[in-house]
Each structure stands twice: as C-alpha cells, then as structure tokens.
Design a protein around this motif. Structure first.
Motif, PDB file in Angstrom:
ATOM      1  N   TYR A 141      50.068  79.653  22.618  1.00  0.00           N
ATOM      2  CA  TYR A 141      50.641  78.411  22.113  1.00  0.00           C
ATOM      3  C   TYR A 141      49.534  77.384  21.942  1.00  0.00           C
ATOM      4  CZ  TYR A 141      55.322  80.111  23.096  1.00  0.00           C
ATOM      5  OH  TYR A 141      56.478  80.831  23.088  1.00  0.00           O
ATOM      6  N   THR A 142      49.573  76.689  20.837  1.00  0.00           N
ATOM      7  CA  THR A 142      48.623  75.616  20.581  1.00  0.00           C
ATOM      8  C   THR A 142      49.296  74.314  20.976  1.00  0.00           C
ATOM      9  OG1 THR A 142      47.692  76.862  18.746  1.00  0.00           O
ATOM     10  CG2 THR A 142      47.191  74.520  18.836  1.00  0.00           C
ATOM     11  N   ILE A 143      48.549  73.491  21.679  1.00  0.00           N
ATOM     12  CA  ILE A 143      49.075  72.221  22.157  1.00  0.00           C
ATOM     13  C   ILE A 143      48.337  71.105  21.450  1.00  0.00           C
ATOM     14  CG2 ILE A 143      49.362  70.733  24.163  1.00  0.00           C
ATOM     15  CD1 ILE A 143      49.126  73.272  25.865  1.00  0.00           C
ATOM     16  N   SER A 144      49.094  70.240  20.824  1.00  0.00           N
ATOM     17  CA  SER A 144      48.467  69.047  20.264  1.00  0.00           C
ATOM     18  C   SER A 144      48.933  67.869  21.095  1.00  0.00           C
ATOM     19  CB  SER A 144      48.826  68.863  18.801  1.00  0.00           C
ATOM     20  OG  SER A 144      50.192  68.643  18.650  1.00  0.00           O
ATOM     21  N   THR A 145      47.980  67.052  21.488  1.00  0.00           N
ATOM     22  CA  THR A 145      48.281  65.873  22.286  1.00  0.00           C
ATOM     23  C   THR A 145      48.108  64.644  21.413  1.00  0.00           C
ATOM     24  OG1 THR A 145      46.016  65.608  23.059  1.00  0.00           O
ATOM     25  CG2 THR A 145      47.446  67.012  24.376  1.00  0.00           C
ATOM     26  N   PRO A 146      48.751  63.568  21.778  1.00  0.00           N
ATOM     27  CA  PRO A 146      48.654  62.360  20.965  1.00  0.00           C
ATOM     28  C   PRO A 146      47.232  61.784  20.901  1.00  0.00           C
ATOM     29  CG  PRO A 146      50.452  62.180  22.545  1.00  0.00           C
ATOM     30  CD  PRO A 146      49.710  63.428  22.861  1.00  0.00           C
ATOM     31  N   HIS A 147      46.361  62.115  21.861  1.00  0.00           N
ATOM     32  CA  HIS A 147      45.055  61.470  21.947  1.00  0.00           C
ATOM     33  C   HIS A 147      43.873  62.423  21.775  1.00  0.00           C
ATOM     34  CE1 HIS A 147      47.484  58.175  23.336  1.00  0.00           C
ATOM     35  NE2 HIS A 147      47.918  58.900  24.333  1.00  0.00           N
ATOM     36  N   GLU A 148      44.121  63.702  21.613  1.00  0.00           N
ATOM     37  CA  GLU A 148      43.041  64.676  21.496  1.00  0.00           C
ATOM     38  C   GLU A 148      42.647  64.847  20.031  1.00  0.00           C
ATOM     39  OE1 GLU A 148      41.610  67.280  23.652  1.00  0.00           O
ATOM     40  OE2 GLU A 148      42.217  66.068  25.352  1.00  0.00           O
ATOM     41  N   LYS A 149      41.365  65.033  19.799  1.00  0.00           N
ATOM     42  CA  LYS A 149      40.897  65.332  18.446  1.00  0.00           C
ATOM     43  C   LYS A 149      41.246  66.756  18.060  1.00  0.00           C
ATOM     44  CE  LYS A 149      36.725  62.616  17.735  1.00  0.00           C
ATOM     45  NZ  LYS A 149      35.287  62.715  17.582  1.00  0.00           N
ATOM     46  N   TYR A 150      41.037  67.678  18.996  1.00  0.00           N
ATOM     47  CA  TYR A 150      41.192  69.102  18.712  1.00  0.00           C
ATOM     48  C   TYR A 150      42.332  69.676  19.543  1.00  0.00           C
ATOM     49  CZ  TYR A 150      36.521  68.142  17.038  1.00  0.00           C
ATOM     50  OH  TYR A 150      35.458  67.596  16.391  1.00  0.00           O
ATOM     51  N   PRO A 151      43.129  70.540  18.955  1.00  0.00           N
ATOM     52  CA  PRO A 151      44.212  71.157  19.723  1.00  0.00           C
ATOM     53  C   PRO A 151      43.661  72.148  20.754  1.00  0.00           C
ATOM     54  CG  PRO A 151      44.165  72.001  17.482  1.00  0.00           C
ATOM     55  CD  PRO A 151      43.134  70.939  17.565  1.00  0.00           C
ATOM     56  N   THR A 152      44.439  72.395  21.788  1.00  0.00           N
ATOM     57  CA  THR A 152      44.080  73.305  22.861  1.00  0.00           C
ATOM     58  C   THR A 152      45.053  74.466  22.859  1.00  0.00           C
ATOM     59  OG1 THR A 152      43.378  71.384  24.131  1.00  0.00           O
ATOM     60  CG2 THR A 152      43.653  73.423  25.343  1.00  0.00           C
ATOM     61  N   THR A 153      44.587  75.652  23.218  1.00  0.00           N
ATOM     62  CA  THR A 153      45.433  76.838  23.240  1.00  0.00           C
ATOM     63  C   THR A 153      45.613  77.343  24.664  1.00  0.00           C
ATOM     64  OG1 THR A 153      44.647  77.464  21.044  1.00  0.00           O
ATOM     65  CG2 THR A 153      45.710  79.175  22.333  1.00  0.00           C
TER      66      THR A 153
END
Length: 88
Positions: free
Chosen positions: A48-60
């Motif tokens: 699953y890829t997680i996008s956060t409101p404040h991150e530039k790059y998504p995390t998996t």
C-alpha cells in the motif's frame, strides 16, 4: 479519570521502548488514517502506498500482518511530522 481513546492507545504502543512485536498493518493504518493519510493499492497486491498531507514523496508499506522494526521506525517518523504540523 479520563478515558484514553483507541488512537491514543495505538500512539502509545508505537512509541513504547522497546517496541512491541505485535503491532500490525491494521494498527498502522488506523493510526495514520486518523491523521489524514491516504492508503491506496493500485495493483491488488499486498503493498500500500501512503500519501500524507505534508510529505513530498509517498511511502510504501506491505500488509503482511506484523510490522517489521524498520516499518515501525518509518511510521514513527511520519507520525512525528504529522503531529508537529498539527501543532503549528
């Protein structure tokens, strides 16, 4: 006496030293979705890829049940960033 919410309990579990060995992907998802993170899975697999409101790059993160230590450390980093942004 004040009741502790489910989110606060999860946050305390993630910040324990030593880190509990039974934290699951479901716990991670519940905690991070509370802070506005979005989980998506485009390919139907376990990652699953997680996008956060404040991150530039998504995390998996992978959904294989119990989280690994490196995943917990990464989740704590994301959580700290989200909490610091909420305080501003």
């Amino acid at each position: 006496m004040r009741k502790i919410s489910k989110i606060e309990k999860l946050k305390l579990q993630f910040k324990q030293h030593p880190v509990p060995k039974d934290l699951t992907f479901h716990d991670l998802r519940t905690l991070l979705e509370h802070y506005g993170c979005t989980f998506y899975n485009d390919n139907g697999g376990s990652h699953y890829t997680i996008s956060t409101p404040h991150e530039k790059y998504p995390t998996t993160f992978s959904d294989h049940g119990i989280l690994k230590n490196y995943q917990i450390k990464l989740a704590l980093k994301i959580l700290d960033e989200l909490e610091s942004e909420d305080k501003k």
